[in-house]
Design an enzyme around this catalytic site. Structure first.
Site, PDB file in Angstrom:
ATOM      1  N   ASN A 154      -2.038  -2.733   5.572  1.00 34.29           N
ATOM      2  CA  ASN A 154      -1.647  -3.901   4.873  1.00 34.29           C
ATOM      3  C   ASN A 154      -0.315  -4.524   5.275  1.00 34.29           C
ATOM      4  O   ASN A 154       0.733  -3.870   5.163  1.00 34.29           O
ATOM      5  CB  ASN A 154      -1.359  -3.282   3.529  1.00 34.29           C
TER       6      ASN A 154
ATOM      7  N   LYS B 267       1.415  -6.723   4.289  1.00 31.32           N
ATOM      8  CA  LYS B 267       2.279  -7.301   3.067  1.00 31.32           C
ATOM      9  C   LYS B 267       2.764  -8.715   3.526  1.00 31.32           C
ATOM     10  O   LYS B 267       2.180  -9.501   4.254  1.00 31.32           O
ATOM     11  CB  LYS B 267       3.253  -6.433   2.709  1.00 31.32           C
TER      12      LYS B 267
ATOM     13  N   HIS C 298      -2.962  -4.051  -5.771  1.00 33.76           N
ATOM     14  CA  HIS C 298      -1.971  -3.158  -5.165  1.00 33.76           C
ATOM     15  C   HIS C 298      -0.926  -3.068  -6.107  1.00 33.76           C
ATOM     16  O   HIS C 298      -0.529  -4.014  -7.025  1.00 33.76           O
ATOM     17  CB  HIS C 298      -1.607  -3.967  -3.909  1.00 33.76           C
TER      18      HIS C 298
ATOM     19  N   GLU D 164       2.369  -3.373  -5.850  1.00 29.13           N
ATOM     20  CA  GLU D 164       3.316  -4.529  -6.174  1.00 29.13           C
ATOM     21  C   GLU D 164       3.021  -5.757  -6.565  1.00 29.13           C
ATOM     22  O   GLU D 164       3.660  -6.383  -7.306  1.00 29.13           O
ATOM     23  CB  GLU D 164       3.610  -4.773  -4.199  1.00 29.13           C
TER      24      GLU D 164
ATOM     25  N   GLU E  67      -3.154   5.176  -4.107  1.00 29.16           N
ATOM     26  CA  GLU E  67      -1.676   4.964  -3.630  1.00 29.16           C
ATOM     27  C   GLU E  67      -0.928   5.427  -4.708  1.00 29.16           C
ATOM     28  O   GLU E  67      -0.570   4.613  -5.607  1.00 29.16           O
ATOM     29  CB  GLU E  67      -1.607   3.536  -3.410  1.00 29.16           C
TER      30      GLU E  67
ATOM     31  N   GLY F  99       6.023   3.008   0.785  1.00 30.45           N
ATOM     32  CA  GLY F  99       7.355   2.439   1.053  1.00 30.45           C
ATOM     33  C   GLY F  99       8.425   3.285   0.973  1.00 30.45           C
ATOM     34  O   GLY F  99       9.531   2.851   1.512  1.00 30.45           O
TER      35      GLY F  99
ATOM     36  N   SER G 146       2.990   5.889   2.566  1.00 27.37           N
ATOM     37  CA  SER G 146       3.715   6.560   3.862  1.00 27.37           C
ATOM     38  C   SER G 146       2.819   7.454   4.725  1.00 27.37           C
ATOM     39  O   SER G 146       3.411   8.476   5.285  1.00 27.37           O
ATOM     40  CB  SER G 146       4.806   7.413   3.284  1.00 27.37           C
TER      41      SER G 146
HETATM   42  C1  PEP Z   1       0.723   0.211   0.963  1.00 21.96           C
HETATM   43  O1  PEP Z   1       1.680  -1.031   0.664  1.00 21.96           O
HETATM   44  O2  PEP Z   1      -0.414  -0.174   0.716  1.00 21.96           O
HETATM   45  C2  PEP Z   1       1.481   1.250   1.597  1.00 21.96           C
HETATM   46  C3  PEP Z   1       0.700   2.308   1.510  1.00 21.96           C
HETATM   47  O3  PEP Z   1       2.683   1.244   2.270  1.00 21.96           O
HETATM   48  P1  PEP Z   1       3.501   2.139   3.005  1.00 21.96           P
HETATM   49  O4  PEP Z   1       2.332   2.756   3.945  1.00 21.96           O
HETATM   50  O5  PEP Z   1       4.483   1.476   3.715  1.00 21.96           O
HETATM   51  O6  PEP Z   1       3.714   3.337   2.003  1.00 21.96           O
END
Ligand code: PEP
Length: 260
Positions: free
Chosen positions: A13, A15, A99, A101, A171, A177, A217
């Site tokens: 992703n 973003k 997501h 976000e 997630e 993040g 992460s």
């Molecule tokens: C994401 O945004 O879906 C995500 C898992 O980000 P990160 O791997 O940076 O935690």
């Protein structure tokens, strides 16, 4: 992962990062580090404006292009929106919906996410449906109730045939993040719980066949252990998907024996 019953998927992703001009060099570096034989589907979900670049650059490297959001509407007077048919038209095969976000910054709720997933399915795009709990919900022991609700709502009105094209991504919000990863045991527990929710709705076979990803992460160091869990069929990767070498290491971590 259990590759006997379901597909392993590593989805990046990006973003709101990168530029169109960076897609080809990224793919070239990724290809140079990727294993020759394929043990998973490799997907990169870019901003909509770069999907066509990814389709072109990714072909040779067997990287599948995906998007990060879609309109729930089919077409018409919705300024700024991008429809599922338009994404399909430029070659997107996957699209993230729900997501955290988008839930947080754009007020997206479970009903909207359900409508978006249905719009994608109607256009032949595989939705990657994100669910996850906040730290407060985890601390209040509400994780599984919350996630069961999100999964049920997102899949409402989607039949077993269409479910075969859906991917669920667990997630935990507190792990996105932040550099704070769920332990393999925590991630497995929730992914197993998600499969149980799907089993209740659709029965054993469809539940066994649905790919459930972990995201939060995930990186080159922790991927092997996370992907070694029986109900974790891949990863949704944010930060590490912007680094071709790290991303390819995560892809390599799917080359392990299936477990049930
Ligand atoms: C994401 O945004 O879906 C995500 C898992 O980000 P990160 O791997 O940076 O935690």
């Amino acid at each position: 992962m259990n590759k006997k019953y379901r597909k392993a998927i590593i989805a990046g992703n990006w973003k709101m990062n990168m530029l169109s001009s960076g897609v080809k060099p990224f793919i070239e570096e990724l290809k140079a580090n990727m294993p020759k034989s394929k043990t998973c589907d490799v997907v990169l979900c870019t901003p909509a404006v770069m999907v066509a670049n990814m389709v072109k650059a990714g072909k040779d490297a067997k990287v599948i292009a995906g998007a990060q959001d879609v309109s729930k509407y089919e077409k018409g007077a919705y300024t700024g929106e991008v429809s599922a048919a338009q994404l399909a038209d430029i070659g997107a095969k996957y699209c993230i919906v729900g997501h955290s976000e988008r839930r947080q910054y754009h007020g997206e709720d479970d009903m909207l996410i359900n409508a978006k997933a249905k719009a994608l399915l109607a256009a032949g795009i595989n939705p990657i449906i994100c669910v996850g709990e906040s730290l407060e919900q985890r601390e209040m022991d509400l994780t599984m109730e919350h996630i069961a609700y999100q999964v049920k709502a997102a899949l409402s009105g989607i039949d077993a045939t269409a479910l075969r094209h859906c991917v669920i991504a667990y997630e935990p919000i507190w792990a996105i993040g932040t550099g704070k990863t769920a332990t393999a045991a925590q991630a497995q527990e929730v992914c197993e719980g998600i499969r149980a929710v799907i089993r209740k709705i659709y029965g054993a076979r469809p539940a066994r066949a649905v790919s459930i990803l972990y995201g939060g992460s995930m990186n080159a160091k922790n991927a092997f252990e996370l992907l070694g869990q029986p109900d974790i069929d891949g990863g949704l990767i944010g930060g590490a998907s912007l680094k071709p070498v790290d991303f390819s290491e995560i892809v390599k971590a799917t080359a392990q024996d299936a477990k049930e």
